[in-house]
Scaffold this motif. Structure first.
Motif, mmCIF file in Angstrom:
data_model
loop_
_atom_site.group_PDB
_atom_site.id
_atom_site.type_symbol
_atom_site.label_atom_id
_atom_site.label_comp_id
_atom_site.label_asym_id
_atom_site.label_seq_id
_atom_site.Cartn_x
_atom_site.Cartn_y
_atom_site.Cartn_z
ATOM 1 N N ALA A 1 3.914 -57.190 -45.922
ATOM 2 C CA ALA A 1 5.131 -56.504 -46.249
ATOM 3 C C ALA A 1 6.325 -56.671 -45.721
ATOM 4 N N ALA A 2 6.260 -56.929 -44.341
ATOM 5 C CA ALA A 2 7.508 -57.370 -43.617
ATOM 6 C C ALA A 2 7.890 -58.713 -43.964
ATOM 7 N N ALA A 3 7.113 -59.555 -44.198
ATOM 8 C CA ALA A 3 7.491 -60.801 -44.755
ATOM 9 C C ALA A 3 8.335 -60.680 -46.187
ATOM 10 N N GLU A 4 7.741 -60.078 -47.064
ATOM 11 C CA GLU A 4 8.234 -59.939 -48.123
ATOM 12 C C GLU A 4 9.480 -59.073 -48.135
ATOM 13 N N TYR A 5 9.627 -57.997 -47.256
ATOM 14 C CA TYR A 5 10.731 -57.193 -47.269
ATOM 15 C C TYR A 5 12.159 -58.011 -46.364
ATOM 16 N N ASN B 1 19.060 -66.645 -40.364
ATOM 17 C CA ASN B 1 17.961 -67.231 -39.652
ATOM 18 C C ASN B 1 17.072 -66.218 -38.955
ATOM 19 N N ILE B 2 15.811 -66.198 -38.838
ATOM 20 C CA ILE B 2 14.800 -65.524 -38.164
ATOM 21 C C ILE B 2 14.434 -65.816 -36.729
ATOM 22 N N TYR B 3 14.263 -64.932 -35.994
ATOM 23 C CA TYR B 3 13.761 -65.152 -34.783
ATOM 24 C C TYR B 3 12.400 -64.297 -34.539
ATOM 25 N N LEU B 4 11.328 -64.880 -34.626
ATOM 26 C CA LEU B 4 10.121 -64.322 -34.627
ATOM 27 C C LEU B 4 9.407 -64.124 -33.192
ATOM 28 N N ILE B 5 9.082 -62.928 -32.984
ATOM 29 C CA ILE B 5 8.140 -62.713 -31.591
ATOM 30 C C ILE B 5 6.730 -61.973 -32.778
ATOM 31 N N GLY B 6 5.703 -62.926 -32.673
ATOM 32 C CA GLY B 6 4.595 -63.035 -33.313
ATOM 33 C C GLY B 6 3.821 -63.990 -33.059
ATOM 34 N N ILE C 1 18.218 -62.001 -37.957
ATOM 35 C CA ILE C 1 17.066 -61.305 -38.131
ATOM 36 C C ILE C 1 16.246 -61.511 -36.699
ATOM 37 N N VAL C 2 15.814 -60.331 -36.202
ATOM 38 C CA VAL C 2 14.832 -60.490 -35.007
ATOM 39 C C VAL C 2 13.411 -59.927 -35.653
ATOM 40 N N LEU C 3 12.335 -60.530 -35.904
ATOM 41 C CA LEU C 3 11.254 -59.732 -36.482
ATOM 42 C C LEU C 3 10.342 -59.643 -35.320
ATOM 43 N N TYR C 4 9.766 -58.303 -35.149
ATOM 44 C CA TYR C 4 8.874 -58.251 -33.922
ATOM 45 C C TYR C 4 7.603 -57.931 -34.683
ATOM 46 N N SER C 5 6.571 -58.655 -34.457
ATOM 47 C CA SER C 5 5.231 -58.251 -34.819
ATOM 48 C C SER C 5 4.256 -58.258 -33.635
ATOM 49 N N PHE C 6 3.226 -57.855 -33.900
ATOM 50 C CA PHE C 6 2.195 -57.924 -32.844
ATOM 51 C C PHE C 6 1.842 -59.300 -32.086
ATOM 52 N N PRO D 1 26.689 -60.188 -34.380
ATOM 53 C CA PRO D 1 27.213 -58.975 -34.830
ATOM 54 C C PRO D 1 26.248 -58.896 -36.338
ATOM 55 N N GLY D 2 25.895 -57.597 -36.499
ATOM 56 C CA GLY D 2 25.156 -57.473 -37.719
ATOM 57 C C GLY D 2 23.661 -57.732 -37.560
ATOM 58 N N CYS D 3 23.196 -58.340 -36.605
ATOM 59 C CA CYS D 3 21.629 -58.769 -36.306
ATOM 60 C C CYS D 3 20.776 -57.656 -36.379
ATOM 61 N N GLN D 4 19.846 -57.854 -37.250
ATOM 62 C CA GLN D 4 18.855 -56.695 -37.670
ATOM 63 C C GLN D 4 17.639 -57.013 -36.872
ATOM 64 N N LEU D 5 16.933 -55.698 -36.189
ATOM 65 C CA LEU D 5 15.654 -55.626 -35.943
ATOM 66 C C LEU D 5 14.465 -55.261 -36.807
#
Length: 161
Positions: A10-14, A30-35, A78-83, A103-107
């Protein structure tokens, strides 16, 4: 039921359908992933690219007081935090820096669970407990986007399908 939706799927699709298009400047999506690898697979299935994740350059312990590998990257929106079982200071510092400096970077979190049960009893910190160190980097009043249960983005993804 034909499909199973995990918080990761769901997170990937969202991120693909909602978060990324909400960033007006396409050069800052661009996405920075912790996962872990599973989250990378979900992102790839949505046609998304990222930095971080299982990249060996992020899976290291920093030498004491050496921040030379923490570089700015204004393209991260975008910073995407997953397990992530192998979370480390370098990953958290890069994510914090992007959130505080861009500026505007989303967690975006796949969930905000504060704890989880261990198989033999007891508890471990959940994704939300560990990710909470990143909240200080968010502008006043901004909260992370939590995609997994029981939050609305998960239901929105399911409704779209």
């Amino acid at each position: 039921m034909e499909e199973i939706y995990t918080s990761g799927s769901a997170a990937a699709e969202y991120v693909r359908a909602v978060v990324s298009p909400s960033i007006a400047d396409a050069t800052k999506r661009n996405i920075y992933l912790i996962g872990q690898k599973a989250m990378e697979d979900e992102l790839a299935s949505e046609g998304l690219t990222w930095t971080g994740g299982t990249d060996p350059q992020d899976d290291v312990l920093l030498p004491p007081q050496d921040f030379s590998s923490i570089l700015s990257d204004p393209s991260i929106g975008i910073v995407l935090y997953s397990f992530q079982m192998r979370i480390n200071y370098k990953q958290l510092t890069k994510a914090y820096n992007y959130l505080a400096s861009n500026p505007g970077c989303q967690l975006v979190l796949t969930n905000d669970d504060q704890s989880m049960l261990l198989p033999d009893g007891g508890y471990a910190p959940g994704e939300g407990a560990i990710a909470s160190v990143l909240y200080g980097a968010l502008p006043r009043g901004q909260k992370p986007i939590v995609v997994g249960k029981p939050y609305q983005p998960l239901l929105d993804v399911i409704k779209r399908e």
